[in-house]
Every structure is written in structure tokens, then in C-alpha cells.
Design an enzyme around this catalytic site. Structure first.
Site, PDB file in Angstrom:
ATOM      1  N   LYS A 128       0.208   3.586  -2.805  1.00  0.00           N
ATOM      2  CA  LYS A 128      -0.845   4.608  -2.761  1.00  0.00           C
ATOM      3  C   LYS A 128      -0.262   6.013  -2.617  1.00  0.00           C
ATOM      4  CE  LYS A 128      -4.617   1.756  -0.889  1.00  0.00           C
ATOM      5  NZ  LYS A 128      -4.035   0.468  -0.467  1.00  0.00           N
TER       6      LYS A 128
ATOM      7  N   LYS B 288       3.009   6.613   5.103  1.00  0.00           N
ATOM      8  CA  LYS B 288       2.152   5.504   4.671  1.00  0.00           C
ATOM      9  C   LYS B 288       2.761   4.164   5.054  1.00  0.00           C
ATOM     10  CE  LYS B 288      -1.568   4.259   2.474  1.00  0.00           C
ATOM     11  NZ  LYS B 288      -1.584   3.046   3.339  1.00  0.00           N
TER      12      LYS B 288
ATOM     13  N   SER C  59       0.796  -1.225   0.000  1.00  0.00           N
ATOM     14  CA  SER C  59       0.000   0.000   0.000  1.00  0.00           C
ATOM     15  C   SER C  59       0.827   1.274   0.000  1.00  0.00           C
ATOM     16  CB  SER C  59      -0.952   0.014   1.205  1.00  0.00           C
ATOM     17  OG  SER C  59      -2.070  -0.810   0.966  1.00  0.00           O
TER      18      SER C  59
ATOM     19  N   SER D 182      -6.186   3.981   3.927  1.00  0.00           N
ATOM     20  CA  SER D 182      -5.560   3.089   2.959  1.00  0.00           C
ATOM     21  C   SER D 182      -6.610   2.314   2.164  1.00  0.00           C
ATOM     22  CB  SER D 182      -4.604   2.103   3.650  1.00  0.00           C
ATOM     23  OG  SER D 182      -3.744   1.507   2.722  1.00  0.00           O
TER      24      SER D 182
END
Length: 403
Positions: A69, A233, A66, A131
Site C-alpha cells: 500500500k 507501514k 500491506s 490499512s
């Protein structure tokens, strides 16, 4: 090679100039202080100088999970900054986005309802804070029509901002055999977002977001530690292990950390914090030049002046290990002699600062004065010098003495 005499300016900052260099390179410096991390891949950089403080397998290709992202967010941020998108744009939650990224998909989700429009601002928060895979797919489809088209936009932007080793295949970070990144590239991406979109970056520091009556906390564990963290993140899939991109500010110094390949969420939180704590503790900032202070000079061809003072638009600072005396050298690099006319404020050179063999700083230098085109006699004299001495435009290196 020309020499610019600014030794006194360098000596004034308190460096000890020695003919004997310590074995200094960022990884070696870390080992010398017995710092170790269990993260298979890791990097720590200072945002102010862009210096690498620690790296371990930083160019090894791994799955981003992720953390991809963050690249998705960068594409949208760039579209917003360019005026092609705004927060009030609405994108539909397609059945594809709902099935692949919704609550029933088994992954992280913002729990958006199928076939409903959602404002881009909310989708961004769902992407960054929660997320949400549904948010990522909805953004990709809304911006580019399909996720494949959006992935091509991601790769184009990645190249434009200098992510030379990374390839993206989707907006979510779902596993794909061709989707690979390096922690070095992810640190560059983090730094780019922080510097380019300071207002939009604040979303990464928001601790929670509620959508569809479901309140979720930010998945970044650093935000809940008292270390000055404000982004970025996390990620985790089977192919990658547990990873984290983080940033924190203490005493006006920002550090960026990226780790990947850890075995548990607890491990990634602990290793990221250890790196940040060590970076803030083990290094200190030394100022070489103040903002606007003349750093050196560049030669000029065909102008009413033969040399041009060069300045930086911000203070010139480097990080050095606390309590250590390191050999520091600096040089001015430009293609020259510069050809008149030269306008004040034009970027004409770069300042490169090294500790040992490791480059600690590379930043632009600007003309501090206007240089007008010289008189006919001045231009003729420069032409004669060029003919007689081979004084042609070439790469110049001006060494700033003080070693």
C-alpha cells in the site's frame, strides 16, 4: 587519474587516516559489534547519506503484504504532485471494493459504505492509517479504472524511482504468486516518499483515523514508542509473515528500517525497534565539507578557464562507527574534460565516499562558477593538447587525498 589536493579539508574533520583498513562493510560492521536480528530479511539505512548501516538478505524476494500500500500511496502522491489529482476528487466505493476490502472481507478495512463517494483525502487516510483494503481498491479503480490497470501504474512508477527488483500485482498487498519485493527496494521507496512528498508523508505519522463512526489506530507500533517514529507501514499475510517499514528521527538524524518474515506482530515491533535503537547508538555523523565549500575541481575544455571549482548544495556528511577509526576515501567522478560553456549551478560531477570497499555516500556536485567559451587562441590550444596527448572526453576520477 588526476589528484585533487584537499587532504587538509578532510583531515580537519577528525578522521584518522591509516594505511591499514579495518574490515569495514556495512554487514561486517554490524557483525563486529555483535548485532543480530531474528528477522529473516532486514535493512537499516541512514536517510541523510543513503548509507546502509545493516542488511540481512536484503535482496531476497518476499511478499510485501500491506506494505504494498506504500507503493499505492506513492502513485497517488505523484498524481497529486503532477496536478492530475487533488484531495477533493471523489471516488466511488464499488461493490467490488466493498466485497473484497470491506468490513465483511476479514481483512483490514476503513468500513466505507458501498456505492458511496469518498474524497481522495479520506481514502488516503483509510489506506495509510487503517490499512483499508476497501480504500486501496477504490483508489485503484478511481485512478485507473481497474485494479489491474493500477498495478501497471505501480510497476511503471517503481521502475522510475529505482525499485529494480520488485513487482506489484494489486493495490492492497493481497497474496499473488508474482507480487514480490525486497526490503532493499522497500527502503528505497520509503526514502523516496519522505524526500519527494514531505507534506503528504505526514499522513504516515497520524496515530488514528475515524471513518463511518469507527475509530481505528494506526497499525504501526513504532508510532506509540518514544523513539521519534513518524512512519511508515506494516503488513502481514501467510506468504510473508509479519513485516514493517519504519522511520524515526533523533537529533536531526533520520533512519529507515524494513523487516519482513517475522512470526508475530510483537516480533516485528521488537526487531524494528532494536535496529533503530542500535543505529542511533552505534554510529555518529562526521562532516567532510560544509554546504557550499569547494570540494575539488573539474577540468574544462575550450573555455576561458582550464578548471572549475565544484561544490555541494548541502553539507557532506558520512556515518562512522562510534569510537572506531576507519579508512575513508573520497573521489570526484565526471565525464570530462567538461566542454565550455558551463553555467554556474549546473550538476557536472558526483562525489563518492567509501569506507573500505563499501560506498558510504554518492551525491551530486555543482559548478561554482560560470565558464565562458574561450577565445579562439584558447580553443586552439586545447585542440592542440587533445591532438597531441589524447586529451579526449572520458570518465575522469579525481581522487581526494587524505588517506
Amino acid at each position: 587519474m588526476r589528484h585533487v589536493k584537499v587532504a587538509r579539508a578532510l583531515a580537519a574533520v577528525g578522521f584518522v587516516w591509516s594505511a591499514i583498513s579495518l574490515p569495514f562493510g556495512w554487514p561486517q560492521a554490524a557483525q563486529a559489534q555483535n548485532f543480530q536480528t531474528s528477522a529473516p530479511t532486514a535493512i537499516l539505512i541512514d536517510a541523510g547519506s543513503h548509507a546502509v548501516l545493516f542488511e540481512k538478505n536484503a535482496d531476497e524476494l518476499t511478499a510485501p503484504a500491506s506494505m504494498a500500500k506504500t507503493m499505492t500511496a506513492e502513485v497517488v502522491f505523484n498524481e497529486i504532485k503532477s496536478g492530475r489529482l487533488n484531495f477533493d476528487n471523489e471516488f466511488m466505493i464499488s461493490e467490488n471494493a466493498w466485497r473484497k476490502g470491506g468490513g465483511g472481507s476479514g481483512g483490514s478495512s476503513m468500513f466505507a459504505k458501498v456505492n458511496t463517494p469518498v474524497r481522495l483525502e479520506d481514502l488516503l487516510r483509510g489506506l495509510i492509517i487503517q490499512s483499508g483494503n476497501d480504500a486501496a481498491i477504490a483508489i485503484a479503480e478511481g485512478v485507473a479504472g481497474t485494479e489491474d490497470n493500477f498495478a501497471r501504474m505501480m510497476n511503471e512508477r517503481a521502475k522510475q524511482i529505482g525499485l529494480s527488483q520488485s513487482t506489484f500485482r494489486n493495490a492492497t498487498g493481497y497474496g499473488h504468486p508474482d507480487q514480490k519485493v525486497t526490503v532493499r527496494d522497500l527502503s528505497k521507496l520509503a526514502l523516496h516518499i519522505i524526500e519527494t512528498y514531505p507534506d503528504l508523508y505526514k499522513m504516515f505519522g497520524e496515530r488514528e483515523f475515524t471513518w463511518n463512526k469507527i475509530r481505528q489506530q494506526n497499525r504501526n507500533p513504532l508510532l506509540f514508542m518514544d523513539i521519534g517514529a513518524d512512519g511508515l507501514k506494516t503488513g502481514n499475510i501467510d506468504e510473508s509473515g509479519f513485516g514493517l517499514m519504519g522511520s524515526a528521527v533523533q537529533n536531526d538524524q533520520r533512519l529507515i528500517v524494513v523487516v519482513n518474515g517475522l512470526k508475530t506482530a510483537k516480533d516485528r515491533a521488537n526487531e524494528a525497534r532494536k535496529l533503530l535503537d542500535w543505529g542511533f547508538r552505534a554510529f555518529e555523523t562526521q562532516q567532510l565539507f560544509a554546504e557550499g565549500q569547494v570540494v575539488g575541481e573539474a577540468q574544462v575544455f575550450g573555455g576561458n578557464k582550464r578548471s572549475l571549482p565544484l561544490v555541494s548544495r548541502k553539507p557532506v556528511r558520512v556515518l562512522v562507527p562510534r569510537g572506531e577509526s576507519e579508512r575513508v576515501t573520497a573521489r570526484i567522478v565526471y565525464t570530462g574534460p567538461l566542454k565550455a560553456p558551463v553555467q554556474k549551478g549546473a550538476e557536472v560531477a558526483r562525489l563518492q565516499v567509501n569506507r573500505g570497499d563499501m560506498q558510504a555516500l554518492d551525491m551530486p556536485l555543482y559548478a561554482d562558477e560560470d565558464v565562458q567559451e574561450g577565445t579562439l587562441s584558447q580553443r586552439a590550444l586545447d585542440g592542440l593538447l587533445e591532438f597531441s596527448t589524447g586529451w579526449v572526453r572520458r570518465a575522469f576520477t579525481s581522487v581526494i587525498e587524505g588517506i
